[in-house]
Design an enzyme around this catalytic site. Sequence first.
Site, short mmCIF file in Angstrom:
data_model
loop_
_atom_site.label_atom_id
_atom_site.label_comp_id
_atom_site.label_asym_id
_atom_site.label_seq_id
_atom_site.Cartn_x
_atom_site.Cartn_y
_atom_site.Cartn_z
CG HIS A 165 -4.55 -0.10 3.91
ND1 HIS A 165 -3.67 -0.63 2.99
CD2 HIS A 165 -5.73 0.07 3.22
CE1 HIS A 165 -4.27 -0.77 1.82
NE2 HIS A 165 -5.51 -0.34 1.94
CD GLU A 170 -7.90 -0.99 -1.03
OE1 GLU A 170 -7.52 -0.61 0.09
OE2 GLU A 170 -8.88 -1.75 -1.20
CB CYS A 178 -0.97 -0.01 1.18
SG CYS A 178 -0.18 -0.03 2.82
#
Length: 448
Positions: A409, A421, A350
């Site tokens: 994240h 993402e 990420c």
Amino acid sequence: MRRPGRREIGAVALVTALVLALGVASTQSPPTALAAPTGPSWDDVQAAKGDVEATRVAVARIVESVGAMNAELEQLRIAALVAGEQLQQSTFDLAQAEQAMATAERRRDAALERADASGQQAAQLAAQLARAGGGDVTMALIVSGDDADDLLYRLGTMSALSTRTDAVLARALQDRNVAAALSEQAGVARDAREEVAAQAETVFAEADALAAQAEQRAAEQRIMLGELSAKLAELTGRSAALEREYLESLENEPPAPGPNPSPSSPSSPGPGAPSPSPSSPGPAPSPSTPAPSPSTPAPSPSSPSPSPSAPPASGPQPNAAAVATAISFARAQVGEPYRLGAAGPNAWDCSGLTMMAYSAAGLAIGGHGSSAQYTRAASRGLLVPYSQVQPGDLIFYSSGGSTSASKYHVTLYIGGGQMIEAPYPGQSVRIVPVRAFDRVGLVARPSG
């Protein structure tokens, strides 16, 4: 993520402290798998056809089983992301420790050179004293051997040395002591590096195992979704492809609270099923609501995009050119696989994706790590409320959405309630609706 080499994990004495600081021990076991219901059997599906109530119950069981699978995968996903963030944070701190050790070694080497030079001066002084007829004591110095420390000691015991002689001797002794101290420090650093190298290997192995488990579970889920889609299509009369789109859209439903979350009811029931009765044990898809298309997913009701009536934007304003470049770069990676610790060119995690997206625009956003990127934005006054989110902003996720907790994240907001993402092991880079679960209330605006 490739296995770290000995040098990469060399001076890594901060691994244990880092893991504790993140609040997640590196030795924790993977989350216990939930017993996900498998949905109705094919015999159940065939028996339910033609019976409105039985069909409704069968559809509800399918939706429930998908929700349970999603909840289990969410547990694994978060565990894998937290482990990946630990690796990124440790890599950053370990690189700093490596640099500090290299600096200490350079200082040690310079001190050794100085000690050698001043020792040579002391030796020359002894020779001069001998030539000047320093008597038996001086001659004893010369013939006593080649040991520099012994020579310095013997010179120090001599009486009636001149001021210049005293200064040479004092400098030689000081340089020798400094070199000895720095040599000892370098030895301690080397010992610490070897000791913690094994710990770093353990951290990597555990993160890799979690990633593999999440990837395997994601693959199993894709297979099961295919079967459940076919069963749902049999019940509703719609195509299996359309039903699969609907079931895949349930992934964006927030997990229910509790240690063993059960699937929440879909906010937008799927197509083609009978309307549920008040006494029904679970929700069923509604024939009046079409399934969302995966190519243009709509925002989940639980994670709405900012309201048009939100307060006027305040704080830093984005650089349109930099935002366009970052989003374009991230879009170009859609479909490429997630890999722990990867930052391109063909696989991503990420923070690796967001880091390289803004690197393409010529901006450094804090390095490879979700927490690092959030911290940099905070230190530069580049955080704004999510209610004012704009394309190009970074959206973060942490336990409970806490601003103080470590971020596990990060995603790139592209507008319209959607984000790009690199989600988790077993899933490729994708465009999805913004999730509200665990979302931090502040976003970063790197181009501001």
